[in-house]
Scaffold this motif. Structure first.
Motif, PDB file in Angstrom:
ATOM      1  N   SER A   1       0.813  -1.219   0.000  1.00  0.00           N
ATOM      2  CA  SER A   1       0.000   0.000   0.000  1.00  0.00           C
ATOM      3  C   SER A   1       0.847   1.270   0.000  1.00  0.00           C
ATOM      4  O   SER A   1       0.447   2.282  -0.578  1.00  0.00           O
ATOM      5  CB  SER A   1      -0.963   0.003   1.186  1.00  0.00           C
ATOM      6  N   GLN A   2       2.009   1.232   0.599  1.00  0.00           N
ATOM      7  CA  GLN A   2       2.875   2.421   0.617  1.00  0.00           C
ATOM      8  C   GLN A   2       3.316   2.772  -0.811  1.00  0.00           C
ATOM      9  O   GLN A   2       3.236   3.932  -1.217  1.00  0.00           O
ATOM     10  CB  GLN A   2       4.100   2.189   1.505  1.00  0.00           C
TER      11      GLN A   2
ATOM     12  N   ASN B   1       0.339   4.092  -2.823  1.00  0.00           N
ATOM     13  CA  ASN B   1       0.043   5.489  -2.479  1.00  0.00           C
ATOM     14  C   ASN B   1       1.033   6.453  -3.126  1.00  0.00           C
ATOM     15  O   ASN B   1       0.641   7.528  -3.598  1.00  0.00           O
ATOM     16  CB  ASN B   1       0.016   5.680  -0.967  1.00  0.00           C
ATOM     17  N   GLU B   2       2.309   6.091  -3.157  1.00  0.00           N
ATOM     18  CA  GLU B   2       3.319   6.948  -3.791  1.00  0.00           C
ATOM     19  C   GLU B   2       3.051   7.077  -5.292  1.00  0.00           C
ATOM     20  O   GLU B   2       3.131   8.175  -5.849  1.00  0.00           O
ATOM     21  CB  GLU B   2       4.722   6.392  -3.547  1.00  0.00           C
TER      22      GLU B   2
END
Length: 182
Positions: free
Chosen positions: A100-101, A104-105
Motif C-alpha cells: 500500500s505504501q 500510495n506513492e
C-alpha cells in the motif's frame, strides 16, 4: 544542407484496406524510417487521418509530402510545425506496487502529472497519461524508480492550432471542410 530533425506530417486518406500499406511503402522506398505512426477514422467514416513522424531535413519532408499527395487514396497532406500545432501521445504504464505504501506513492505521482489510474490490483497499478513527449518522458523517468512492468505508447497525434485545418490543402480544396467561427 538543412538539419535533420523530427517532422510531423498529417494526411487525410480513404478509409479502406491497403492505404496504410501504400503510405508506409512510400517512406520505406525513399529510405525513411517512420518514427511514429497514428491512424484513426475522422468525423467522416469514409476517411482516416494518418499522423506520421519522420527524421529528415526540410527539403526531403517537402518532397515526401508532395509524393504522398500524388497517391490516389490521399485527399490532403500537411506538414505540421511544432509552433502551429498541438501534439499529444497516450502512454499506458503498468507499475509494480507490492504494498500500500508504494501504491500510495504511485497514486500521488499520477495526481501530480494528471494521469488517470485505470486499474488497481494487489501487485500493480495501471496509469494512462496523455501529454507531449516531455511530460510523458518525465513521468516515465519517475515511475522507473518503482519498476515499470509494461509500457505502451501511441504514436503522436497532432492538430493545427487556431482555425486552420488539414482540409485547407485538399486536392479539391472543398470550402465545406473549413472550420469557421460563427
Amino acid at each position: 544542407m538543412d538539419e535533420i530533425r523530427r517532422h510531423t506530417l498529417a494526411a487525410i486518406v480513404d478509409n479502406e484496406a491497403g492505404v496504410l500499406s501504400q503510405v508506409s511503402r512510400l517512406f520505406s522506398r525513399k529510405g525513411y524510417n517512420i518514427e511514429s505512426l497514428a491512424v484513426g477514422t475522422t468525423n467522416n467514416p469514409e476517411t482516416s487521418r494518418i499522423t506520421i513522424e519522420v527524421m529528415a531535413d526540410d527539403d526531403h519532408v517537402k518532397l515526401l509530402a508532395n509524393q504522398l499527395r500524388k497517391l490516389f487514396p490521399v485527399h490532403s497532406v500537411k506538414v505540421l510545425t511544432p509552433e502551429h500545432s498541438i501534439r499529444r501521445q497516450l502512454v499506458l504504464f503498468k507499475v509494480r506496487a507490492p504494498n500500500s505504501q508504494v501504491r500510495n506513492e504511485v497514486i500521488q505521482i499520477a495526481n501530480i502529472f494528471r494521469a488517470n489510474i485505470l486499474d488497481v490490483s494487489i501487485g500493480s497499478l495501471t496509469l494512462a497519461m496523455i501529454g507531449d513527449e516531455e511530460k510523458t518522458s518525465a513521468i516515465e523517468k519517475i515511475l522507473e524508480e518503482f519498476e515499470v512492468c509494461e509500457l505502451v505508447r501511441t504514436g503522436i497525434i497532432a492538430l493545427e492550432r487556431g482555425q486552420e485545418t488539414i482540409y485547407d490543402e485538399t486536392k479539391e480544396n472543398t470550402a465545406s471542410y473549413v472550420c469557421r467561427l460563427r
